[in-house]
Structure formats: structure tokens, C-alpha cells
Design a protein around this motif. Sequence first.
Motif, PDB file in Angstrom:
ATOM      1  N   TRP A   6       0.878  -1.161   0.000  1.00 49.64           N
ATOM      2  CA  TRP A   6       0.000   0.000   0.000  1.00 49.64           C
ATOM      3  C   TRP A   6       0.915   1.210   0.000  1.00 49.64           C
ATOM      4  CZ3 TRP A   6      -4.268  -0.438   4.312  1.00 49.64           C
ATOM      5  CH2 TRP A   6      -5.120  -1.502   4.030  1.00 49.64           C
ATOM      6  N   VAL A   7       0.682   2.118  -0.922  1.00 53.93           N
ATOM      7  CA  VAL A   7       1.469   3.347  -1.010  1.00 53.93           C
ATOM      8  C   VAL A   7       0.490   4.515  -0.937  1.00 53.93           C
ATOM      9  CG1 VAL A   7       3.097   4.671  -2.399  1.00 53.93           C
ATOM     10  CG2 VAL A   7       3.131   2.160  -2.495  1.00 53.93           C
ATOM     11  N   ARG A  36       2.535  -4.865   7.321  1.00 50.83           N
ATOM     12  CA  ARG A  36       3.615  -4.344   8.163  1.00 50.83           C
ATOM     13  C   ARG A  36       3.931  -2.927   7.701  1.00 50.83           C
ATOM     14  NH1 ARG A  36       4.318  -9.230   6.540  1.00 50.83           N
ATOM     15  NH2 ARG A  36       5.606  -8.669   4.767  1.00 50.83           N
ATOM     16  N   VAL A  37       3.846  -1.986   8.604  1.00 49.46           N
ATOM     17  CA  VAL A  37       4.128  -0.590   8.268  1.00 49.46           C
ATOM     18  C   VAL A  37       5.634  -0.412   8.133  1.00 49.46           C
ATOM     19  CG1 VAL A  37       3.919   1.810   9.015  1.00 49.46           C
ATOM     20  CG2 VAL A  37       2.047   0.200   9.457  1.00 49.46           C
ATOM     21  N   LEU A  38       6.085   0.016   6.951  1.00 52.13           N
ATOM     22  CA  LEU A  38       7.502   0.250   6.702  1.00 52.13           C
ATOM     23  C   LEU A  38       7.860   1.720   6.867  1.00 52.13           C
ATOM     24  CD1 LEU A  38       8.061  -2.000   3.547  1.00 52.13           C
ATOM     25  CD2 LEU A  38       8.362  -2.594   5.957  1.00 52.13           C
ATOM     26  N   SER A  39       6.900   2.592   6.584  1.00 52.63           N
ATOM     27  CA  SER A  39       7.122   4.030   6.715  1.00 52.63           C
ATOM     28  C   SER A  39       5.780   4.689   6.985  1.00 52.63           C
ATOM     29  CB  SER A  39       7.736   4.589   5.434  1.00 52.63           C
ATOM     30  OG  SER A  39       7.864   5.993   5.522  1.00 52.63           O
ATOM     31  N   ILE A  58       3.155   0.354   3.341  1.00 57.04           N
ATOM     32  CA  ILE A  58       2.805  -0.853   4.095  1.00 57.04           C
ATOM     33  C   ILE A  58       3.048  -2.058   3.199  1.00 57.04           C
ATOM     34  CG2 ILE A  58       0.960  -2.094   5.283  1.00 57.04           C
ATOM     35  CD1 ILE A  58      -0.288   0.671   5.888  1.00 57.04           C
ATOM     36  N   GLU A  59       3.715  -3.079   3.759  1.00 54.98           N
ATOM     37  CA  GLU A  59       4.077  -4.284   3.008  1.00 54.98           C
ATOM     38  C   GLU A  59       3.199  -5.461   3.415  1.00 54.98           C
ATOM     39  OE1 GLU A  59       8.303  -6.169   2.037  1.00 54.98           O
ATOM     40  OE2 GLU A  59       7.744  -6.403   4.149  1.00 54.98           O
ATOM     41  N   PHE A  60       2.809  -6.260   2.429  1.00 51.88           N
ATOM     42  CA  PHE A  60       2.066  -7.501   2.638  1.00 51.88           C
ATOM     43  C   PHE A  60       2.830  -8.632   1.962  1.00 51.88           C
ATOM     44  CE2 PHE A  60      -0.964  -4.127   3.040  1.00 51.88           C
ATOM     45  CZ  PHE A  60      -1.854  -4.548   4.014  1.00 51.88           C
ATOM     46  N   ASP A  61       2.607  -9.849   2.387  1.00 54.08           N
ATOM     47  CA  ASP A  61       3.329 -10.984   1.816  1.00 54.08           C
ATOM     48  C   ASP A  61       2.972 -11.259   0.365  1.00 54.08           C
ATOM     49  OD1 ASP A  61       4.872 -11.433   4.064  1.00 54.08           O
ATOM     50  OD2 ASP A  61       3.472 -12.898   4.907  1.00 54.08           O
ATOM     51  N   SER A  62       1.837 -10.740  -0.105  1.00 51.66           N
ATOM     52  CA  SER A  62       1.463 -10.900  -1.510  1.00 51.66           C
ATOM     53  C   SER A  62       0.562  -9.740  -1.939  1.00 51.66           C
ATOM     54  CB  SER A  62       0.728 -12.226  -1.748  1.00 51.66           C
ATOM     55  OG  SER A  62      -0.578 -12.187  -1.184  1.00 51.66           O
ATOM     56  N   PHE A  90      -3.766   7.008  -2.978  1.00 53.89           N
ATOM     57  CA  PHE A  90      -3.596   5.656  -2.443  1.00 53.89           C
ATOM     58  C   PHE A  90      -3.501   4.668  -3.594  1.00 53.89           C
ATOM     59  CE2 PHE A  90      -5.080   1.561  -1.081  1.00 53.89           C
ATOM     60  CZ  PHE A  90      -4.501   1.385   0.168  1.00 53.89           C
ATOM     61  N   ARG A  91      -2.497   3.778  -3.518  1.00 53.00           N
ATOM     62  CA  ARG A  91      -2.336   2.748  -4.540  1.00 53.00           C
ATOM     63  C   ARG A  91      -1.963   1.436  -3.886  1.00 53.00           C
ATOM     64  NH1 ARG A  91      -0.081   6.033  -9.263  1.00 53.00           N
ATOM     65  NH2 ARG A  91      -0.677   8.109  -8.573  1.00 53.00           N
TER      66      ARG A  91
END
Length: 97
Positions: A6-7, A36-39, A58-62, A90-91
Amino acid sequence: MAKGYWVSVYPAVPDPAGLTAYDELAGPAVRAGGGRVLSSGGRVVAHEAGITRRAVLIEFDSFELAVAAYESEAYQRAMVALPDGFERDFRIVEGVA
């Protein structure tokens, strides 16, 4: 399998306190979806037509998990809590495998 992200970029946040209700609902919804929030609102250096405002990654496994988390009932409740007139870019993007 490629990860999903998610960006979000917030062109303006006129009332940061207005995001409290959204944040309280969105955080648990993201974690429940495996995110997981990366930034989140750290420093930004923008180039070309970039915006130096709040950015969230935000990162997801897929990619599929990222889409499912956005479409989840829990996250949609968070979306309703966004203040009126709130704007963000949002993308959901697929990472490189």
C-alpha cells in the motif's frame, strides 16, 4: 510470490487530529490483514512532481493479501472514519518477485 504494497501520499493534512479515529481502526485492520508498516510520516525528499507531505508504505506478503486487506470489512470501517474532505493518493502495487 511477489509482495504487495500500500502506497499512500497525503497532499495535505489540514487537521491531523481528525485522523485519530481512522488510525485507531486502520492499524488493527492492517495488522489483521498481514500488513507491516515500513514508513509512516517520516522524512520525505521529493523529486520531479513529488509531494513532500506525509507518505505511508505498508508491506504484505502478496499482492492478493494487500487487496484483500483493503477490501476487508475492518478496513472499510476505518475508511468511513476519515474526515470529510480528506485527500490522499492511495495505490496498491505489486512488488518484483
